[in-house]
Design a protein around this motif. Structure first.
Motif, PDB file in Angstrom:
ATOM      1  N   LEU A 175       0.824  -1.212   0.000  1.00  0.00           N
ATOM      2  CA  LEU A 175       0.000   0.000   0.000  1.00  0.00           C
ATOM      3  C   LEU A 175       0.856   1.260   0.000  1.00  0.00           C
ATOM      4  O   LEU A 175       0.539   2.247  -0.672  1.00  0.00           O
ATOM      5  N   MET A 178       2.212   1.663  -3.489  1.00  0.00           N
ATOM      6  CA  MET A 178       1.165   2.176  -4.383  1.00  0.00           C
ATOM      7  C   MET A 178       0.997   3.683  -4.239  1.00  0.00           C
ATOM      8  O   MET A 178       0.673   4.378  -5.204  1.00  0.00           O
ATOM      9  N   ARG A 179       1.192   4.167  -3.030  1.00  0.00           N
ATOM     10  CA  ARG A 179       1.007   5.591  -2.764  1.00  0.00           C
ATOM     11  C   ARG A 179       1.949   6.442  -3.613  1.00  0.00           C
ATOM     12  O   ARG A 179       1.653   7.598  -3.926  1.00  0.00           O
ATOM     13  N   CYS A 201      -2.238  -6.210  -6.809  1.00  0.00           N
ATOM     14  CA  CYS A 201      -2.953  -4.940  -6.795  1.00  0.00           C
ATOM     15  C   CYS A 201      -3.008  -4.390  -8.211  1.00  0.00           C
ATOM     16  O   CYS A 201      -2.248  -4.823  -9.085  1.00  0.00           O
ATOM     17  N   ARG A 203      -4.247  -0.820 -10.887  1.00  0.00           N
ATOM     18  CA  ARG A 203      -4.837   0.482 -11.195  1.00  0.00           C
ATOM     19  C   ARG A 203      -4.820   0.613 -12.726  1.00  0.00           C
ATOM     20  O   ARG A 203      -3.784   0.855 -13.318  1.00  0.00           O
ATOM     21  N   ASP A 260      -9.816  -1.519  -9.333  1.00  0.00           N
ATOM     22  CA  ASP A 260      -8.749  -0.525  -9.158  1.00  0.00           C
ATOM     23  C   ASP A 260      -8.636  -0.126  -7.689  1.00  0.00           C
ATOM     24  O   ASP A 260      -9.639   0.109  -7.009  1.00  0.00           O
ATOM     25  N   GLY A 261      -7.397  -0.044  -7.214  1.00  0.00           N
ATOM     26  CA  GLY A 261      -7.159   0.381  -5.836  1.00  0.00           C
ATOM     27  C   GLY A 261      -7.272  -0.723  -4.814  1.00  0.00           C
ATOM     28  O   GLY A 261      -7.025  -0.483  -3.626  1.00  0.00           O
ATOM     29  N   GLU A 262      -7.620  -1.931  -5.233  1.00  0.00           N
ATOM     30  CA  GLU A 262      -7.715  -3.046  -4.288  1.00  0.00           C
ATOM     31  C   GLU A 262      -6.375  -3.763  -4.166  1.00  0.00           C
ATOM     32  O   GLU A 262      -5.620  -3.889  -5.129  1.00  0.00           O
ATOM     33  N   LYS A 275      -8.476  -2.015   0.609  1.00  0.00           N
ATOM     34  CA  LYS A 275      -8.683  -0.893  -0.295  1.00  0.00           C
ATOM     35  C   LYS A 275      -7.635   0.167  -0.061  1.00  0.00           C
ATOM     36  O   LYS A 275      -7.391   0.579   1.074  1.00  0.00           O
ATOM     37  N   PHE A 276      -7.023   0.609  -1.179  1.00  0.00           N
ATOM     38  CA  PHE A 276      -6.044   1.679  -1.099  1.00  0.00           C
ATOM     39  C   PHE A 276      -6.712   2.921  -0.505  1.00  0.00           C
ATOM     40  O   PHE A 276      -7.710   3.404  -1.028  1.00  0.00           O
ATOM     41  N   ASN A 278      -7.747   6.679   0.550  1.00  0.00           N
ATOM     42  CA  ASN A 278      -7.733   7.970  -0.152  1.00  0.00           C
ATOM     43  C   ASN A 278      -6.947   9.043   0.576  1.00  0.00           C
ATOM     44  O   ASN A 278      -6.658  10.098   0.026  1.00  0.00           O
ATOM     45  N   LYS A 280      -3.953   9.060   1.346  1.00  0.00           N
ATOM     46  CA  LYS A 280      -2.520   8.925   1.043  1.00  0.00           C
ATOM     47  C   LYS A 280      -1.807   7.951   1.954  1.00  0.00           C
ATOM     48  O   LYS A 280      -0.600   7.801   1.906  1.00  0.00           O
TER      49      LYS A 280
END
Length: 678
Positions: A175, A178-179, A201, A203, A260-262, A275-276, A278, A280
């Motif tokens: 995670l 991903m950020r 993961c 996107r 997306d974002g999982e 879940k990614f 929001n 940040k």
């Protein structure tokens, strides 16, 4: 574009040789997505450092090199694992030439602490690379992907310095990675710090999870609740991660389409879906603990037979000959023919709630790339005729480059076989931002375009493995003809026209079956053209798209230069190319442009053009009067459906030219199936 695959067995004894075969076969199913290099990673029981094998070339080159290396290091193929996580990748080069150093999996360091396989493009990799270099990291490849495992190691090391050894979970590391990433990606992570675990993961790029629980439950599939895969404790399971269902369906039909974002975490026989965040991803300087997500498995609606070649030598050949069946499937349940009054209904369930909005549109904008653009161009005239709404055409990349005007009153139709084409997806985001109603026409359920558009139609042509699209093209035209019928309503003024089109749609599969009998004739023509360096194809009206698509098929698989041209523009430049040597195909079937095409043929004859004419049965004498030419006769159908019939001989020509010239018809040079990079 690339193919990614992973296999994890839990509480299920599997020998290393079996694990290797699962990974290799997964890559074989994905090879149409990329075939310039490949690689895998498996565990080494004598060391915590995972083994990585990478090789330039196709999958079989990798297989050969792996067994050679396994033999050289005396690795025991019969060793059995109750739990094992392996990852694999087949590449279509975007950053760096095809070479082992640029192949995946990409590693964080020489110890393979973190390994990643990647489909997509990281757009900010140069900035990330500069930052990591300042922190002492060295890079071996030219890829954008290598920053990802190195960033994972940086995050892991920093977190352990701050919070203590193993204070951070695998999912938290991913995670945080991903950020920092920008672009489109689907990723699978493997790490020696988290043995027997995998993280996936995404996107923007496609990714699926297949789940097989043993013994299999044939009635009700396993479910997700509280983000966990529910099953009896210790129940043997197999998990499969793939960028395409083709690599999963032979093992299981129970899948999860990752959103997306999982972040999907496979550990101890369970699946956690996170879940990614929001925000940040940080709270008070520490890596955030993300929220869990509840999801349900779905069932793949495809059979293993669809991804096998059967009696055919190549996928492209098989898919050309499948078109009568794919067209029938595309229309099934959507065309309802009336009784004595001949009332007809077109049912496009995915559009029914938005049909009024489409009819009130200021204009309809078709957006696509390559073959999908050509299919939309073929359908444009009938949609304009029946709907009375202006229809404009946009190549997705050009729309984005120009930042062309898209309005709230527009309906934007996004056409894509895969539903994952990068330029088309970016154009979709642009249209959504501008408030247009967005419609998707794809062949892939659960694809990004299918999910992100407001509504749409699945063309239902079946799996298409050959890189050169054939049956998807003809099914797209049929879907858009049905769209024209649905949007056009049922006014008395166009009733006869509508009935003629519907009758033509019902007859279309049999007409295509008739055209396929020209196979040997097109092979003979290919033999005559085998040594040529160039080919022109002229069309107009409905068949301008046929000229473009026929030329595209020839160039992309046979590697012969070919150009599709609007016949009305012949005198504005292309006529200078005409002589007795250059082969020219003219599409001159019987429609409103027939007399104009006759004139074009006569002008080409006057300049001693070497002509090949595609005409309607019975028209051979009229199209070639006053000169010699080779004639290919096809059945006559309703004018708006004629492109479906007319393209088939050109598909066959492209196929036979490619085989005779000794090229790989299913994996043409430098191309892959759905281009998910810019």
């Amino acid at each position: 574009m690339c193919g990614i695959f992973a296999y994890l067995n839990f509480n299920l004894q599997k020998e290393r040789s079996y694990i290797l075969q699962v990974l290799f076969n997964g890559l074989r199913r994905l090879e149409y997505r990329g075939y310039d290099s490949a690689g895998i990673s498996i565990d080494n029981s004598s060391s915590p450092r995972p083994l990585v094998f990478r090789q330039e070339g196709n999958i079989e080159s990798l297989v050969k090199s792996v067994y050679q290396e396994v033999s050289s290091i005396d690795l025991n193929l019969e060793e059995s694992f109750a739990v094992h996580a392996g990852i694999a990748h087949t590449r279509w080069a975007t950053h760096g030439v095809p070479a082992p150093r640029n192949s995946h999996p990409q590693a964080s360091d020489s110890g393979n602490e973190f390994l990643v396989v990647h489909n997509g493009v990281i757009t900010n990799y140069e900035v990330l690379k500069e930052t990591l270099v300042r922190h002492g990291y060295t890079f071996e490849s030219e890829t954008d992907t290598e920053v990802i495992p190195k960033l994972a190691k940086f995050v892991f090391d920093k977190a352990n310095e701050e919070e203590g050894t193993q204070a951070v979970t695998f999912s938290q590391v991913v995670l945080e990675v991903m950020r920092h990433l920008e672009g489109a990606y689907a990723l699978i992570f493997k790490s020696r710090h988290y043995p027997n675990e995998l993280i996936a993961c995404k996107r923007g790029s496609p990714l699926l999870l297949g789940v097989k629980e043993l013994p299999e439950d044939n009635n009700s599939g396993p479910a997700f609740q509280d983000a966990k895969f529910l099953s009896k404790d210790g129940c043997p399971k197999e998990f499969f991660l793939s960028s395409d269902p083709n690599a999963i369906v032979e093992h299981t039909k129970k899948v999860l389409v990752i959103e997306d974002g999982e972040v999907v975490h496979l550990k101890d026989g369970n699946v956690s879906i996170l879940k990614f965040p929001n925000d940040k991803g940080r709270h008070g300087g520490t890596i955030a603990r993300p929220a869990s997500v509840q999801r349900a498995l779905s069932v793949l609606e495809m059979e293993v037979e669809q991804i096998n070649k059967g009696r055919y030598e190549h996928y492209m050949q098989k898919e050309i000959h499948e078109q009568p069946e794919s067209l029938t499937t595309t229309m099934r349940g959507r065309l309802i023919q009336g009784g004595s009054c001949k009332a007809t209904t077109v049912l496009l369930g995915g559009l029914k709630d938005h049909m009024k909005t489409i009819r009130r549109s200021r204009r309809i904008v078709f957006v696509g790339c390559g073959t999908s653009y050509n299919a939309a161009l073929a359908a444009r005239p009938i949609l304009e005729e029946l709907s009375g709404v202006p229809v404009t055409m946009e190549i997705a990349s050009d729309l984005l480059d120009r930042q062309g005007p898209i309005y709230r009153e527009d309906t934007a139709v996004f056409v894509s076989q895969s539903g994952e084409t990068a330029d088309t997806l970016l154009a979709l985001e642009y249209a959504l931002d501008n408030g247009a109603l967005c419609v998707g026409i794809t062949n892939t359920v659960g694809s990004a375009i299918a999910r992100k558009t407001h509504c749409g139609v699945h063309i239902n042509a079946g799996a298409e493995i050959g890189v050169a699209s054939t049956k998807a093209y003809t099914s797209q035209i049929v879907v858009m003809a049905m769209l024209a019928l649905a949007v056009g309503g049922d006014t008395i003024s166009n009733q006869a026209r509508r009935e003629a089109i519907v009758d033509g749609l019902y007859d279309l599969p049999s007409k295509v079956r008739e055209v396929l009998k020209l196979d040997n004739e097109m092979k003979d023509l290919a033999k005559q053209l085998i040594a040529e360096q160039s080919l022109l194809v002229f069309g107009r009206g409905y068949n301008y798209a046929t000229a473009l698509e026929g030329a595209l098929k020839v160039k992309e698989v046979s590697l012969m230069h070919s150009e599709g041209m609007l016949a009305g523009e012949m005198k504005h430049g292309p006529l200078a190319l005409v002589d007795e040597n250059l082969p020219i195909i003219v599409i001159a079937t019987h429609d409103a442009c027939f007399s104009k095409q006759q004139s074009v043929i006569q002008q080409l004859h006057a300049r001693r053009g070497r002509l090949i004419v595609v005409c309607s049965k019975g028209d051979a004498a009229s199209v070639c009067s006053g000169g010699s030419c080779r004639v290919i006769e096809v059945p006559q159908v309703e004018d708006c459906l004629q492109p479906v019939v007319n393209i088939v001989p050109l598909q066959l020509l492209a196929y036979h030219l490619t085989v005779l010239r000794g090229h790989n018809v299913d994996q043409p040079r430098n191309l892959a199936k759905s281009v998910t990079t810019q």
